[in-house]
Each structure stands twice: as C-alpha cells, then as structure tokens.
Design a protein around this motif. Structure first.
Motif, PDB file in Angstrom:
ATOM      1  N   MET A  33       0.808  -1.214   0.000  1.00 37.50           N
ATOM      2  CA  MET A  33       0.000   0.000   0.000  1.00 37.50           C
ATOM      3  C   MET A  33       0.844   1.269   0.000  1.00 37.50           C
ATOM      4  SD  MET A  33      -3.150  -0.912   2.575  1.00 37.50           S
ATOM      5  CE  MET A  33      -3.840   0.727   2.386  1.00 37.50           C
ATOM      6  N   ALA A  34       2.085   1.160   0.496  1.00 38.77           N
ATOM      7  CA  ALA A  34       2.923   2.351   0.604  1.00 38.77           C
ATOM      8  C   ALA A  34       3.148   3.016  -0.744  1.00 38.77           C
ATOM      9  CB  ALA A  34       4.261   1.995   1.247  1.00 38.77           C
ATOM     10  N   ASP A  35       3.236   2.189  -1.820  1.00 40.44           N
ATOM     11  CA  ASP A  35       3.518   2.742  -3.146  1.00 40.44           C
ATOM     12  C   ASP A  35       2.374   3.612  -3.659  1.00 40.44           C
ATOM     13  OD1 ASP A  35       5.955   1.494  -3.178  1.00 40.44           O
ATOM     14  OD2 ASP A  35       5.252  -0.248  -4.311  1.00 40.44           O
ATOM     15  N   THR A  36       1.142   3.356  -3.198  1.00 36.47           N
ATOM     16  CA  THR A  36      -0.008   4.088  -3.708  1.00 36.47           C
ATOM     17  C   THR A  36      -0.558   5.098  -2.704  1.00 36.47           C
ATOM     18  OG1 THR A  36      -1.508   2.352  -2.913  1.00 36.47           O
ATOM     19  CG2 THR A  36      -0.666   2.135  -5.161  1.00 36.47           C
ATOM     20  N   PHE A  37       0.074   5.211  -1.556  1.00 38.71           N
ATOM     21  CA  PHE A  37      -0.416   6.101  -0.512  1.00 38.71           C
ATOM     22  C   PHE A  37      -0.087   7.546  -0.869  1.00 38.71           C
ATOM     23  CE2 PHE A  37      -0.454   8.142   3.661  1.00 38.71           C
ATOM     24  CZ  PHE A  37      -1.602   7.592   4.221  1.00 38.71           C
ATOM     25  N   THR A  38      -1.113   8.383  -0.935  1.00 43.95           N
ATOM     26  CA  THR A  38      -0.908   9.793  -1.254  1.00 43.95           C
ATOM     27  C   THR A  38      -1.214  10.644  -0.031  1.00 43.95           C
ATOM     28  OG1 THR A  38      -3.184   9.996  -2.063  1.00 43.95           O
ATOM     29  CG2 THR A  38      -1.469   9.468  -3.686  1.00 43.95           C
ATOM     30  N   ILE A  39      -0.538  11.779   0.050  1.00 45.78           N
ATOM     31  CA  ILE A  39      -0.664  12.646   1.215  1.00 45.78           C
ATOM     32  C   ILE A  39      -1.015  14.058   0.784  1.00 45.78           C
ATOM     33  CG2 ILE A  39       0.588  13.711   3.140  1.00 45.78           C
ATOM     34  CD1 ILE A  39       2.237  11.129   3.297  1.00 45.78           C
ATOM     35  N   ASP A  40      -2.117  14.571   1.309  1.00 45.75           N
ATOM     36  CA  ASP A  40      -2.480  15.970   1.148  1.00 45.75           C
ATOM     37  C   ASP A  40      -2.108  16.654   2.459  1.00 45.75           C
ATOM     38  OD1 ASP A  40      -3.585  18.471   0.965  1.00 45.75           O
ATOM     39  OD2 ASP A  40      -5.580  17.778   0.360  1.00 45.75           O
ATOM     40  N   TYR A  88      -9.995   6.803   9.407  1.00 43.72           N
ATOM     41  CA  TYR A  88      -8.856   7.617   8.980  1.00 43.72           C
ATOM     42  C   TYR A  88      -7.984   6.825   8.008  1.00 43.72           C
ATOM     43  CZ  TYR A  88      -9.823  11.070  12.592  1.00 43.72           C
ATOM     44  OH  TYR A  88     -10.421  12.038  13.362  1.00 43.72           O
ATOM     45  N   ARG A  89      -7.380   7.531   7.063  1.00 42.78           N
ATOM     46  CA  ARG A  89      -6.327   6.957   6.234  1.00 42.78           C
ATOM     47  C   ARG A  89      -5.065   6.944   7.085  1.00 42.78           C
ATOM     48  NH1 ARG A  89      -4.541   9.926   2.499  1.00 42.78           N
ATOM     49  NH2 ARG A  89      -4.105   8.359   0.917  1.00 42.78           N
ATOM     50  N   LEU A  90      -4.330   5.826   7.064  1.00 42.59           N
ATOM     51  CA  LEU A  90      -3.261   5.642   8.041  1.00 42.59           C
ATOM     52  C   LEU A  90      -1.926   5.266   7.410  1.00 42.59           C
ATOM     53  CD1 LEU A  90      -5.320   3.577  10.628  1.00 42.59           C
ATOM     54  CD2 LEU A  90      -4.534   5.937  10.901  1.00 42.59           C
ATOM     55  N   ALA A  91      -0.872   5.831   7.990  1.00 44.45           N
ATOM     56  CA  ALA A  91       0.490   5.416   7.662  1.00 44.45           C
ATOM     57  C   ALA A  91       1.264   5.300   8.967  1.00 44.45           C
ATOM     58  CB  ALA A  91       1.164   6.424   6.733  1.00 44.45           C
ATOM     59  N   VAL A  92       2.178   4.347   9.025  1.00 45.74           N
ATOM     60  CA  VAL A  92       3.050   4.158  10.178  1.00 45.74           C
ATOM     61  C   VAL A  92       4.497   4.271   9.711  1.00 45.74           C
ATOM     62  CG1 VAL A  92       3.817   2.550  11.978  1.00 45.74           C
ATOM     63  CG2 VAL A  92       1.394   2.648  11.341  1.00 45.74           C
ATOM     64  N   ILE A  93       5.308   5.022  10.476  1.00 50.12           N
ATOM     65  CA  ILE A  93       6.740   5.130  10.193  1.00 50.12           C
ATOM     66  C   ILE A  93       7.443   4.063  11.021  1.00 50.12           C
ATOM     67  CG2 ILE A  93       8.724   6.661  10.023  1.00 50.12           C
ATOM     68  CD1 ILE A  93       6.291   7.628   8.464  1.00 50.12           C
ATOM     69  N   GLY A  94       7.775   2.957  10.398  1.00 48.60           N
ATOM     70  CA  GLY A  94       8.242   1.783  11.125  1.00 48.60           C
ATOM     71  C   GLY A  94       9.523   1.980  11.905  1.00 48.60           C
ATOM     72  N   GLU A 105      12.841   7.522   5.725  1.00 48.20           N
ATOM     73  CA  GLU A 105      13.283   8.016   4.416  1.00 48.20           C
ATOM     74  C   GLU A 105      12.208   7.792   3.363  1.00 48.20           C
ATOM     75  OE1 GLU A 105      17.013   6.316   3.344  1.00 48.20           O
ATOM     76  OE2 GLU A 105      18.140   7.369   4.910  1.00 48.20           O
ATOM     77  N   GLY A 106      11.561   6.631   3.406  1.00 49.78           N
ATOM     78  CA  GLY A 106      10.515   6.333   2.429  1.00 49.78           C
ATOM     79  C   GLY A 106       9.338   7.281   2.545  1.00 49.78           C
ATOM     80  N   PHE A 107       8.978   7.632   3.773  1.00 53.14           N
ATOM     81  CA  PHE A 107       7.880   8.581   3.972  1.00 53.14           C
ATOM     82  C   PHE A 107       8.233   9.950   3.403  1.00 53.14           C
ATOM     83  CE2 PHE A 107       6.276  12.031   6.712  1.00 53.14           C
ATOM     84  CZ  PHE A 107       4.935  11.965   6.365  1.00 53.14           C
ATOM     85  N   ILE A 108       9.448  10.403   3.647  1.00 56.41           N
ATOM     86  CA  ILE A 108       9.871  11.712   3.139  1.00 56.41           C
ATOM     87  C   ILE A 108       9.857  11.730   1.617  1.00 56.41           C
ATOM     88  CG2 ILE A 108      11.849  13.275   2.961  1.00 56.41           C
ATOM     89  CD1 ILE A 108      12.508  12.470   5.892  1.00 56.41           C
ATOM     90  N   ARG A 140       7.015  13.511  -3.196  1.00 55.84           N
ATOM     91  CA  ARG A 140       6.480  13.233  -4.537  1.00 55.84           C
ATOM     92  C   ARG A 140       5.053  13.712  -4.616  1.00 55.84           C
ATOM     93  NH1 ARG A 140       8.173   8.286  -4.804  1.00 55.84           N
ATOM     94  NH2 ARG A 140       6.264   7.331  -3.989  1.00 55.84           N
ATOM     95  N   THR A 141       4.281  13.497  -3.548  1.00 54.04           N
ATOM     96  CA  THR A 141       2.899  13.966  -3.513  1.00 54.04           C
ATOM     97  C   THR A 141       2.836  15.471  -3.577  1.00 54.04           C
ATOM     98  OG1 THR A 141       2.284  12.044  -2.181  1.00 54.04           O
ATOM     99  CG2 THR A 141       0.746  13.878  -2.211  1.00 54.04           C
ATOM    100  N   ASP A 142       3.737  16.137  -2.815  1.00 49.66           N
ATOM    101  CA  ASP A 142       3.776  17.607  -2.819  1.00 49.66           C
ATOM    102  C   ASP A 142       4.035  18.154  -4.215  1.00 49.66           C
ATOM    103  OD1 ASP A 142       3.369  17.574  -0.145  1.00 49.66           O
ATOM    104  OD2 ASP A 142       5.453  17.916   0.414  1.00 49.66           O
ATOM    105  N   ASN A 143       4.927  17.497  -4.942  1.00 50.62           N
ATOM    106  CA  ASN A 143       5.292  17.975  -6.271  1.00 50.62           C
ATOM    107  C   ASN A 143       4.136  17.863  -7.248  1.00 50.62           C
ATOM    108  OD1 ASN A 143       7.902  18.581  -5.458  1.00 50.62           O
ATOM    109  ND2 ASN A 143       8.737  16.587  -6.052  1.00 50.62           N
ATOM    110  N   LYS A 144       3.248  16.899  -7.003  1.00 48.46           N
ATOM    111  CA  LYS A 144       2.098  16.709  -7.907  1.00 48.46           C
ATOM    112  C   LYS A 144       1.001  17.727  -7.622  1.00 48.46           C
ATOM    113  CE  LYS A 144       2.698  11.729  -8.672  1.00 48.46           C
ATOM    114  NZ  LYS A 144       2.100  10.396  -8.469  1.00 48.46           N
TER     115      LYS A 144
END
Length: 203
Positions: free
Chosen positions: A1-8, A155-161, A190-193, A198-202
């Motif tokens: 799921m991490a590859d498709t997770f987008t952040i606003d 909520y849409r969720l992400a965890v920084i492992g 690092e992956g989250f950043i 990438r989301t910010d740039n879009k």
C-alpha cells in the motif's frame, strides 16, 4: 500500500507519540541517537510540507488519580515512585531535538491509546484531518492502540516503522511487517519523506 499512498498536507496530521526522554532511553538503548535523528527528520519534513503536527505524551497529576489499581499495566505505575519519576521532568519531557515548536499541539494522555480520554478526535475533526501518520513508543502500546481506534474511525493511516520501538523485537517486527499493513501503509522514515515529497510535487 505504501507505493499508492498519497498525502495531502492540508488534511494530514503527524502524531509523535510517547517520545519522552525516559521512555526513549529505555526502549531504544544504544540506538537512541539514531532514533532521534530519524524522528527529527520526519518532523522537519512534515513542518516544511505544512502538515499538522501533534505531540502525544503520557502524564499524571500528583498522586496519579487518573490510574485505577484494577488497570493491569498502569496499576504498576501507581504503586511505584520510580515509575512516577518516568513521567515527570526531566525524564517525562520530550527531547529538545524532537520537541514541539511554535504552536504545535501537545496532548497529555493517561491511557495507552492517544484517543482514550483526550480531545484528539475533536482536534482532528476541527482541523479537517482525514489522514494520520503515526509513530512512537511502544509499537505494541500507543502505536497499536491508536492505529486500531483510528482505523475504526475511517482515517487513512500510515506508520513510520523505524520511528517505532518496542522491548519485544519479535512483536515489533510482527506488527510492522504483518499487522499494520492490514490497516494502512508502512514506511521507513526516508521512504515517507520521499513519498510525501512526490505527492507535494504533484499538487
């Protein structure tokens, strides 16, 4: 799921949970400095991106009236002066490198979940937050409890492992690798950043 997770960023909150000096020292041991560097990198990136940052900490009034002796976990805190000190300054403070800045929100909780008995849900609702980025100590404590409650609240969720830690390394690995991905996305710091940049740039 991490590859498709987008952040606003406008609708995302980073929850930095129970990263207090004494807790960090106990749970990360010789890896404390590296842990703090990773957490600081996530916080600084989130600040630059305009995400909401909320610091969750554990704390009690003198005499711990919030704790019931029936509570198997917190009851041990109530009966131990050594445990009391863990939640008072200086041990109870958030380390300077990852401390709240400006008007960042700080919530003090008295149970495991960041939602239990706090105004976190109201703050998220008032700020139109639909996405939560979670990390903290312990993986099997505040991170697990908060994630389960947040998932049930849609909520849409992400965890920084690698910004989570637990005294039980096998349990930590099981949660990070097997359970958390069933409720959201799991990133390294690092992956989250990279992913959120990438989301910010879009946008």
């Amino acid at each position: 799921m991490a590859d498709t997770f987008t952040i606003d960023p406008a609708h995302t909150a980073v929850l930095s949970m129970d990263c207090q000096a004494g807790i960090v020292s106990i749970y990360t041991r010789e890896g404390k400095d590296a842990f703090l560097v990773r957490v600081a990198s996530v916080l600084n990136h989130a600040r630059a991106a305009g995400m909401t940052i909320i610091h969750i900490q554990v704390g009690f009034r003198p005499g711990t009236p919030e704790i019931s002796s029936r509570n198997a976990l917190f009851g041990a805190i109530k009966s131990s002066e050594q445990h009391h000190r863990l939640f008072r300054e200086p041990l109870g403070a958030i380390p300077d490198t990852i401390a709240p800045q400006g008007d960042e929100i700080v919530i003090t909780k008295h149970r495991i979940s960041a939602f239990a008995g706090t105004d976190l849900a109201m703050i998220l609702r008032a700020n139109d937050i639909d996405t939560l980025v979670l990390y903290g100590i312990a993986t099997s404590g505040v991170v697990l409890s908060t994630l389960i409650e947040a998932a049930d609240a849609d909520y849409r969720l992400a965890v920084i492992g690698d910004c989570c830690a637990d005294l039980d390394s096998a349990l930590h690995d099981c949660l990070i690798q097997r359970f958390f991905p069933t409720r959201g996305s799991v990133f390294s710091s690092e992956g989250f950043i990279v992913a959120s940049s990438r989301t910010d740039n879009k946008s």
